[in-house]
Design a protein around this motif. Structure first.
Motif, PDB file in Angstrom:
ATOM      1  N   GLY A  90      -2.892  22.341   5.440  1.00 52.12           N
ATOM      2  CA  GLY A  90      -1.474  22.440   5.120  1.00 52.12           C
ATOM      3  C   GLY A  90      -0.703  21.247   5.675  1.00 52.12           C
ATOM      4  O   GLY A  90       0.159  20.680   4.991  1.00 52.12           O
ATOM      5  N   ASP A  91      -1.022  20.866   6.902  1.00 53.42           N
ATOM      6  CA  ASP A  91      -0.359  19.714   7.518  1.00 53.42           C
ATOM      7  C   ASP A  91      -0.744  18.420   6.811  1.00 53.42           C
ATOM      8  O   ASP A  91       0.095  17.536   6.610  1.00 53.42           O
ATOM      9  CB  ASP A  91      -0.718  19.639   9.003  1.00 53.42           C
ATOM     10  CG  ASP A  91       0.147  18.638   9.759  1.00 53.42           C
ATOM     11  OD1 ASP A  91       1.362  18.578   9.508  1.00 53.42           O
ATOM     12  OD2 ASP A  91      -0.398  17.894  10.593  1.00 53.42           O
ATOM     13  N   ALA A  92      -2.034  18.317   6.410  1.00 48.76           N
ATOM     14  CA  ALA A  92      -2.509  17.095   5.754  1.00 48.76           C
ATOM     15  C   ALA A  92      -1.786  16.842   4.434  1.00 48.76           C
ATOM     16  O   ALA A  92      -1.363  15.723   4.148  1.00 48.76           O
ATOM     17  CB  ALA A  92      -4.015  17.168   5.529  1.00 48.76           C
ATOM     18  N   LEU A 144      -7.173  13.857  11.751  1.00 49.20           N
ATOM     19  CA  LEU A 144      -6.911  15.119  11.066  1.00 49.20           C
ATOM     20  C   LEU A 144      -7.851  15.285   9.878  1.00 49.20           C
ATOM     21  O   LEU A 144      -8.462  16.349   9.690  1.00 49.20           O
ATOM     22  CB  LEU A 144      -5.451  15.170  10.607  1.00 49.20           C
ATOM     23  CG  LEU A 144      -5.003  16.368   9.763  1.00 49.20           C
ATOM     24  CD1 LEU A 144      -5.216  17.669  10.508  1.00 49.20           C
ATOM     25  CD2 LEU A 144      -3.543  16.207   9.355  1.00 49.20           C
ATOM     26  N   LEU A 145      -8.003  14.235   9.084  1.00 46.72           N
ATOM     27  CA  LEU A 145      -8.887  14.287   7.926  1.00 46.72           C
ATOM     28  C   LEU A 145     -10.341  14.472   8.343  1.00 46.72           C
ATOM     29  O   LEU A 145     -11.104  15.183   7.675  1.00 46.72           O
ATOM     30  CB  LEU A 145      -8.730  13.017   7.085  1.00 46.72           C
ATOM     31  CG  LEU A 145      -7.349  12.800   6.464  1.00 46.72           C
ATOM     32  CD1 LEU A 145      -7.303  11.483   5.706  1.00 46.72           C
ATOM     33  CD2 LEU A 145      -6.965  13.956   5.551  1.00 46.72           C
ATOM     34  N   LYS A 146     -10.736  13.854   9.436  1.00 46.29           N
ATOM     35  CA  LYS A 146     -12.107  13.999   9.939  1.00 46.29           C
ATOM     36  C   LYS A 146     -12.378  15.440  10.358  1.00 46.29           C
ATOM     37  O   LYS A 146     -13.444  16.002  10.061  1.00 46.29           O
ATOM     38  CB  LYS A 146     -12.335  13.047  11.116  1.00 46.29           C
ATOM     39  CG  LYS A 146     -13.750  13.064  11.686  1.00 46.29           C
ATOM     40  CD  LYS A 146     -13.893  11.975  12.751  1.00 46.29           C
ATOM     41  CE  LYS A 146     -15.331  11.911  13.274  1.00 46.29           C
ATOM     42  NZ  LYS A 146     -15.699  13.067  14.074  1.00 46.29           N
ATOM     43  N   MET A 147     -11.422  16.054  11.027  1.00 48.41           N
ATOM     44  CA  MET A 147     -11.575  17.450  11.448  1.00 48.41           C
ATOM     45  C   MET A 147     -11.692  18.370  10.236  1.00 48.41           C
ATOM     46  O   MET A 147     -12.499  19.306  10.234  1.00 48.41           O
ATOM     47  CB  MET A 147     -10.392  17.861  12.322  1.00 48.41           C
ATOM     48  CG  MET A 147     -10.366  17.193  13.691  1.00 48.41           C
ATOM     49  SD  MET A 147      -8.808  17.496  14.583  1.00 48.41           S
ATOM     50  CE  MET A 147      -8.931  19.272  14.864  1.00 48.41           C
ATOM     51  N   ILE A 148     -10.915  18.107   9.196  1.00 42.48           N
ATOM     52  CA  ILE A 148     -10.978  18.910   7.982  1.00 42.48           C
ATOM     53  C   ILE A 148     -12.368  18.812   7.353  1.00 42.48           C
ATOM     54  O   ILE A 148     -12.965  19.821   6.958  1.00 42.48           O
ATOM     55  CB  ILE A 148      -9.898  18.468   6.979  1.00 42.48           C
ATOM     56  CG1 ILE A 148      -8.510  18.875   7.483  1.00 42.48           C
ATOM     57  CG2 ILE A 148     -10.151  19.062   5.593  1.00 42.48           C
ATOM     58  CD1 ILE A 148      -7.366  18.289   6.681  1.00 42.48           C
TER      59      ILE A 148
END
Length: 213
Positions: A90-92, A144-148
């Protein structure tokens, strides 16, 4: 234009992920280094590095006396993963939409249509992943993208192996339509809300499958 050169360990990790996701390696199966080294015609050193990479990504557990085994996720694990995914994705999309360009949105519209006409499960999974990645890609927070991506990797085998999720494709297409329309009209808050709802919906379906399988 530079290209990424993958190490042997990276390529082995990719192949092992495929074996896990397609069910060749199931929950609780041991990753026997000797057998896998022979199968891939490599030494055990890069294979060990690949297994360590999968351990860091949450796909395998390594025990002192038993070696590496494919991690088995509980319904509680799945619930935690989807709760995190909803927050992060959602944040991304909220961040990404502030920098979105028309070319990316046009590609997302095309992938959305291709997903709607796809009938093969692997193809559906690929289009679904691409749809979301396109809408997140302008996010400036690479961590953030890596964690997703890491959270998706932990759950991917369950999504591919259970049929109820695939039967909900039309429902997912409706949810994707809401997300895409919010992006097309430049509404980051709505895009975030629809994305959170969509991820949590997928989590509920998967938890139901795991409970009843």
């Amino acid at each position: 234009m530079s290209s990424v050169i993958l190490s042997t360990a990276d390529m082995l990790a990719f192949e092992l992920k495929n074996l896990i996701n397609n069910g060749s390696l199931r929950d609780g199966d041991r990753l026997v280094e000797r057998d896998l080294a022979s199968q891939f015609s490599v030494s055990r050193i890069p294979l060990r590095e690949a297994i360590q990479k999968l351990e860091r990504e949450g796909l395998v557990d390594v025990y002192r006396n038993r070696g590496a085994v494919v991690r088995t996720l509980t319904v509680h694990d799945v619930d935690e993963i989807y709760q995190l995914r909803a927050l992060l994705e959602g944040d991304a999309i909220f961040q990404s939409l502030q920098y979105m360009d028309s070319e990316t949105l046009t590609r997302a519209e095309l992938v959305h249509k291709l997903l709607g006409s796809a009938s093969e499960s692997t193809q559906q999974g690929q289009y679904n992943r691409e749809f979301h990645e396109l809408l997140y890609r302008k996010c400036k927070n690479q961590r953030l993208l890596k964690m997703i991506n890491e959270l998706r990797a932990q759950i991917e085998r369950y999504e591919l192996l259970q049929h109820r999720l695939l039967s909900e494709t039309l429902k997912f297409q409706d949810e994707h339509e809401h997300i895409l329309n919010a992006c097309l009209r430049g509404d980051p808050a709505a895009a975030r809300d629809f994305t959170v709802e969509h991820i949590l919906s997928a989590g509920l379906i998967l938890k139901s499958y795991m409970t009843n399988r």
